[in-house]
Design an enzyme around this catalytic site. Structure first.
Site, PDB file in Angstrom:
ATOM      1  CE  LYS A  63     113.181  61.511  47.244  1.00 32.18           C
ATOM      2  NZ  LYS A  63     113.828  60.402  46.541  1.00 32.18           N
TER       3      LYS A  63
ATOM      4  CE  LYS B 131     116.523  63.849  46.964  1.00 35.06           C
ATOM      5  NZ  LYS B 131     116.286  62.601  46.309  1.00 35.06           N
TER       6      LYS B 131
END
Ligand code: PBG
Length: 329
Positions: free
Chosen positions: A203, A256
């Site tokens: 992320k 992400k």
């Protein structure tokens, strides 16, 4: 013999021919739809920063979940906005917290729908960081930093409380080191062997989360998230993050955001064999929505192109605010 004038185009002549040779196809089975639940009653309030998305309250969310299930989407991902925030984010693990109640309501109404819950503290802390703040003693750091291990302890409590409420999958999105192990241990010790972990493994500290932070009221009140989320410039480090999460017990790993990180999805797909999820985040969603709104892009076509690209890069699971629209399209 003359040189063939037509070569690659033979297989593009008609829609049937294109369908026959298509390498990637999107399926409703691949999708996860995020939902926001906040304290209150009878709520279905449009979220200003995210066109087409709503804030629900625990008593209205089951109807929305039922609609999602009716469309054939296998899972929702829940985010909670508590009634009150504090330094530690204690509403995140409250037995009667918004997410805990929402899970109960959804499971009662549509038991077959998978409930994934986001495990993080940023929506619950008064300072908006994803963990507990401590004073730094290092001159190199900001004077307040997020305490890694103290945060992991709390995240494990949050995950356990979601499992107790009936969550099928818990999804830690905080980026503390070791949190997957803390969570797996807490789940095992309490008999939740079947609850899966989908970790936000790679992320990035991305500006594409802007609309979400508005929607979740979770923007940090000082500093940024760069001491825990990844530097967008790094790809090899993403592989190290993913490897660690798998070793610690993650069942599904996530990259992400998705669009500016298709190379990361691709590399992860080449390297790891567990299911890979990609999060088509709020900023990616709103870029398309607002361009379409301005008459610059055809929304449906661009949505399909985008989701197909994420799948083509190697994602097995796509978390997207477009999920319902995709099915209806
Ligand atoms: C919580 C969290 C965020 C998102 C998902 N979980 C925000 C952040 O890390 O600041 C972003 C989702 C989106 O932009 O759609 N940590």
């Amino acid at each position: 013999m003359s040189f063939p004038k037509i070569r690659m185009r033979r297989l593009r002549r008609s829609e049937s021919m294109r369908r026959l040779v298509r390498e990637t196809s999107l399926n409703v089975d691949d999708l996860v739809y995020p939902l926001f639940v906040r304290e209150g009653k009878g709520l279905k309030k449009p979220i200003k920063s995210m066109a087409g998305c709503f804030h629900f309250s625990p008593d209205t969310i089951a109807a929305e979940a039922a609609e999602v299930a009716e469309l054939g989407i296998p899972a929702v991902l829940l985010f909670g906005l508590p009634g009150k925030k504090d330094d530690a984010g204690s509403q995140a693990w409250a037995e009667d917290g918004v997410v805990q109640r929402a899970i109960g309501e959804i499971k009662k109404a549509v038991p077959q729908l998978l409930v994934i819950t986001d495990i993080c503290l940023c929506e619950y802390t008064s300072h908006g960081h994803c963990g507990v703040i401590k004073k730094s003693t290092s001159a190199q750091e900001h004077k307040s930093i997020v305490d890694n291990d103290a945060t992991c302890e709390l995240l494990a409590k949050v995950a356990l409380s979601h499992a107790q409420a009936g969550a099928d999958i818990v999804a830690p999105s905080d980026m503390m080191d070791g949190r997957v192990r803390y969570i797996r241990e807490a789940l095992e010790e309490n008999g939740f062997h079947d609850v899966a972990i989908m970790s936000y493994a790679a992320k990035y500290a991305s500006a594409f989360y802007g609309p979400f932070r508005d929607a979740a009221e979770s923007a940090p009140s000082f500093g940024d998230r760069k001491t825990y989320q990844m530097d967008p410039a790094n790809a090899r480090q993403a592989m190290a993050e993913i490897a660690l999460d798998i070793e610690e017990g993650a069942d599904i790993v996530m990259v992400k955001p998705a669009l500016a990180y298709l190379d990361i999805i691709y590399r992860a797909r080449q390297r790891f064999d567990c299911p890979i999820a990609a999060y088509n985040v709020s900023g990616e969603y709103m870029m398309i929505k607002s361009s379409a709104e301005a008459g610059l892009l055809d929304e449906k076509t661009v949505m399909l192109e985008t989701l197909t690209a994420i799948k083509r890069a190697g994602a097995d699971i796509i978390i997207t605010y477009f999920a319902k629209e995709f099915v209806k399209s």
